[in-house]
Design a protein around this motif. Sequence first.
Motif, PDB file in Angstrom:
ATOM      1  N   TRP A  32       0.851  -1.180   0.000  1.00 44.06           N
ATOM      2  CA  TRP A  32       0.000   0.000   0.000  1.00 44.06           C
ATOM      3  C   TRP A  32       0.893   1.238   0.000  1.00 44.06           C
ATOM      4  N   PHE A  33       0.543   2.186  -0.850  1.00 39.52           N
ATOM      5  CA  PHE A  33       1.225   3.472  -0.928  1.00 39.52           C
ATOM      6  C   PHE A  33       0.171   4.570  -0.902  1.00 39.52           C
ATOM      7  N   ARG A  34       0.599   5.786  -0.634  1.00 41.81           N
ATOM      8  CA  ARG A  34      -0.345   6.893  -0.632  1.00 41.81           C
ATOM      9  C   ARG A  34       0.309   8.148  -1.183  1.00 41.81           C
ATOM     10  N   ARG A  35      -0.537   9.015  -1.726  1.00 44.02           N
ATOM     11  CA  ARG A  35      -0.087  10.299  -2.227  1.00 44.02           C
ATOM     12  C   ARG A  35      -0.988  11.377  -1.642  1.00 44.02           C
TER      13      ARG A  35
ATOM     14  N   ALA B  21      -5.096  11.332   1.879  1.00 40.06           N
ATOM     15  CA  ALA B  21      -4.335  10.992   0.681  1.00 40.06           C
ATOM     16  C   ALA B  21      -5.160  10.059  -0.182  1.00 40.06           C
ATOM     17  N   VAL B  22      -4.696   9.855  -1.393  1.00 42.09           N
ATOM     18  CA  VAL B  22      -5.194   8.768  -2.219  1.00 42.09           C
ATOM     19  C   VAL B  22      -4.330   7.548  -1.931  1.00 42.09           C
TER      20      VAL B  22
ATOM     21  N   ALA C  37       4.206   7.867  -1.135  1.00 38.72           N
ATOM     22  CA  ALA C  37       4.950   7.391   0.016  1.00 38.72           C
ATOM     23  C   ALA C  37       4.536   5.965   0.372  1.00 38.72           C
ATOM     24  N   PHE C  38       5.482   5.229   0.895  1.00 42.37           N
ATOM     25  CA  PHE C  38       5.239   3.859   1.333  1.00 42.37           C
ATOM     26  C   PHE C  38       4.378   3.845   2.585  1.00 42.37           C
ATOM     27  N   VAL C  39       3.409   2.935   2.614  1.00 43.76           N
ATOM     28  CA  VAL C  39       2.529   2.789   3.760  1.00 43.76           C
ATOM     29  C   VAL C  39       2.713   1.429   4.432  1.00 43.76           C
TER      30      VAL C  39
END
Length: 127
Positions: free
Chosen positions: A36-39, A92-93, A46-48
Amino acid sequence: QVQLVESGGGLVQAGGSLRLSCAASGRSFGSFPMGWFRRAPGKERAFVAAISGSGGSTAYGDSVKGRFTISRDNAKNTVYLQTNSLTPEDTAVYYCAAKPSYSGNSYYTRAYEYTYWGQGTQVYVSS
């Protein structure tokens, strides 16, 4: 070919929780490491969180460690991200990603290591 579809995002108050889902289709999903990542607005991706194909190993970004939990149900071809104690900084998305491999208990924390991505689901945390 792997298709990923995220869901579960929405509006939540600070301190609340959401469970994000990533439904996957394609070959050998049960052996694919997932992430999972988010922007966030105005910021880079960014790494989640990450999880191995077996589900036996996980990793988390420093900003979410202790609050978020990644899990998977390979029988349902689904990966989850349980997000707790949300703050506006978590707005974030959120994207899920898959790395086609048979790496067993390996996981990956860098975006460039993944080859398949979902379209994202929006999480908005109000103050």
